[in-house]
Design a protein around this motif. Sequence first.
Motif, PDB file in Angstrom:
ATOM      1  N   ASN A  94       6.261  11.179  10.296  1.00  0.00           N
ATOM      2  CA  ASN A  94       5.966  12.608  10.153  1.00  0.00           C
ATOM      3  C   ASN A  94       6.012  13.048   8.697  1.00  0.00           C
ATOM      4  OD1 ASN A  94       5.477  13.036  12.870  1.00  0.00           O
ATOM      5  ND2 ASN A  94       7.616  13.473  13.318  1.00  0.00           N
ATOM      6  N   LEU A  95       6.948  12.509   7.924  1.00  0.00           N
ATOM      7  CA  LEU A  95       7.027  12.803   6.494  1.00  0.00           C
ATOM      8  C   LEU A  95       5.739  12.355   5.796  1.00  0.00           C
ATOM      9  CD1 LEU A  95       8.893  13.727   4.083  1.00  0.00           C
ATOM     10  CD2 LEU A  95       9.468  11.300   3.859  1.00  0.00           C
ATOM     11  N   ILE A  96       5.297  11.150   6.110  1.00  0.00           N
ATOM     12  CA  ILE A  96       4.062  10.624   5.515  1.00  0.00           C
ATOM     13  C   ILE A  96       2.870  11.492   5.921  1.00  0.00           C
ATOM     14  CG2 ILE A  96       2.457   8.672   5.474  1.00  0.00           C
ATOM     15  CD1 ILE A  96       5.018   6.874   5.941  1.00  0.00           C
ATOM     16  N   LYS A  97       2.786  11.848   7.196  1.00  0.00           N
ATOM     17  CA  LYS A  97       1.659  12.658   7.685  1.00  0.00           C
ATOM     18  C   LYS A  97       1.602  14.026   7.001  1.00  0.00           C
ATOM     19  CE  LYS A  97       1.471  10.536  12.227  1.00  0.00           C
ATOM     20  NZ  LYS A  97       1.802  10.714  13.649  1.00  0.00           N
ATOM     21  N   ASP A  98       2.768  14.620   6.743  1.00  0.00           N
ATOM     22  CA  ASP A  98       2.789  15.921   6.059  1.00  0.00           C
ATOM     23  C   ASP A  98       2.275  15.800   4.620  1.00  0.00           C
ATOM     24  OD1 ASP A  98       3.783  17.211   8.280  1.00  0.00           O
ATOM     25  OD2 ASP A  98       5.865  17.224   7.570  1.00  0.00           O
ATOM     26  N   PHE A  99       2.576  14.699   3.977  1.00  0.00           N
ATOM     27  CA  PHE A  99       2.196  14.452   2.581  1.00  0.00           C
ATOM     28  C   PHE A  99       0.785  13.875   2.478  1.00  0.00           C
ATOM     29  CE2 PHE A  99       2.146  11.531  -1.099  1.00  0.00           C
ATOM     30  CZ  PHE A  99       2.514  12.385  -2.122  1.00  0.00           C
ATOM     31  N   ASN A 100       0.439  13.007   3.412  1.00  0.00           N
ATOM     32  CA  ASN A 100      -0.782  12.204   3.350  1.00  0.00           C
ATOM     33  C   ASN A 100      -1.308  12.041   4.783  1.00  0.00           C
ATOM     34  OD1 ASN A 100      -2.709  10.215   2.842  1.00  0.00           O
ATOM     35  ND2 ASN A 100      -1.262   8.697   2.095  1.00  0.00           N
ATOM     36  N   PRO A 101      -1.938  13.087   5.329  1.00  0.00           N
ATOM     37  CA  PRO A 101      -2.314  13.102   6.748  1.00  0.00           C
ATOM     38  C   PRO A 101      -3.130  11.899   7.237  1.00  0.00           C
ATOM     39  CG  PRO A 101      -2.725  15.239   5.754  1.00  0.00           C
ATOM     40  CD  PRO A 101      -2.366  14.308   4.642  1.00  0.00           C
ATOM     41  N   PHE A 136       0.819  -1.206   0.000  1.00  0.00           N
ATOM     42  CA  PHE A 136       0.000   0.000   0.000  1.00  0.00           C
ATOM     43  C   PHE A 136       0.857   1.262   0.000  1.00  0.00           C
ATOM     44  CE2 PHE A 136      -2.224  -3.475   2.102  1.00  0.00           C
ATOM     45  CZ  PHE A 136      -3.308  -3.599   1.254  1.00  0.00           C
ATOM     46  N   LEU A 137       0.730   2.036  -1.069  1.00  0.00           N
ATOM     47  CA  LEU A 137       1.491   3.264  -1.242  1.00  0.00           C
ATOM     48  C   LEU A 137       0.917   4.366  -0.358  1.00  0.00           C
ATOM     49  CD1 LEU A 137       3.683   4.754  -3.000  1.00  0.00           C
ATOM     50  CD2 LEU A 137       1.787   5.408  -4.504  1.00  0.00           C
ATOM     51  N   VAL A 138       1.777   4.962   0.476  1.00  0.00           N
ATOM     52  CA  VAL A 138       1.329   6.060   1.338  1.00  0.00           C
ATOM     53  C   VAL A 138       2.136   7.334   1.106  1.00  0.00           C
ATOM     54  CG1 VAL A 138       0.288   4.659   3.161  1.00  0.00           C
ATOM     55  CG2 VAL A 138       2.735   5.201   3.265  1.00  0.00           C
ATOM     56  N   TYR A 139       3.218   7.235   0.346  1.00  0.00           N
ATOM     57  CA  TYR A 139       4.079   8.403   0.128  1.00  0.00           C
ATOM     58  C   TYR A 139       4.918   8.188  -1.125  1.00  0.00           C
ATOM     59  CZ  TYR A 139       7.658  11.917   0.832  1.00  0.00           C
ATOM     60  OH  TYR A 139       8.486  12.989   0.656  1.00  0.00           O
ATOM     61  N   TYR A 140       5.157   9.282  -1.867  1.00  0.00           N
ATOM     62  CA  TYR A 140       6.112   9.220  -2.972  1.00  0.00           C
ATOM     63  C   TYR A 140       6.614  10.615  -3.308  1.00  0.00           C
ATOM     64  CZ  TYR A 140       2.222  10.691  -5.964  1.00  0.00           C
ATOM     65  OH  TYR A 140       1.170  11.380  -6.514  1.00  0.00           O
ATOM     66  N   GLU A 141       7.783  10.643  -3.892  1.00  0.00           N
ATOM     67  CA  GLU A 141       8.393  11.872  -4.396  1.00  0.00           C
ATOM     68  C   GLU A 141       8.836  11.605  -5.826  1.00  0.00           C
ATOM     69  OE1 GLU A 141      11.602  13.456  -2.005  1.00  0.00           O
ATOM     70  OE2 GLU A 141      10.622  12.794  -0.162  1.00  0.00           O
ATOM     71  N   HIS A 142       8.727  12.610  -6.676  1.00  0.00           N
ATOM     72  CA  HIS A 142       9.124  12.509  -8.074  1.00  0.00           C
ATOM     73  C   HIS A 142      10.410  13.302  -8.290  1.00  0.00           C
ATOM     74  CE1 HIS A 142       8.943  13.976 -12.337  1.00  0.00           C
ATOM     75  NE2 HIS A 142       8.886  12.677 -12.493  1.00  0.00           N
TER      76      HIS A 142
END
Length: 102
Positions: A85-92, A55-61
């Motif tokens: 915290n990185l995930i929460k900032d991108f995908n709360p 399950f994808l929860v975060y990505y950067e291009h």
Amino acid sequence: MKTLGTHNYYVYILTNLNKTVLYIGFTNDLKARLYWHQNPDAMNKHFTSKYKCFFLVYYEHFQDVEIAMAREKQLKGWTRLKKENLIKDFNPDWKFLNKEIE
């Protein structure tokens, strides 16, 4: 050789259904890599198969492979809390983003 601006690289974080395991990866084709994680070769059981991290929860291009690889290495060195915290900032809501990838 690709022309400038046409390269695509992704650093991504997968989790399992209960969001207890995190996997960080790097690819140049995120949609294909997500498929590969969800449909592994029966002969090659990898971390994502073993721990059911599909399950994808975060990505950067990125457009530069060296920058993308350095970022993957950086994230892998972070603590679990910093990754969360990185995930929460991108995908709360930690929404699974697999279907949003074109």
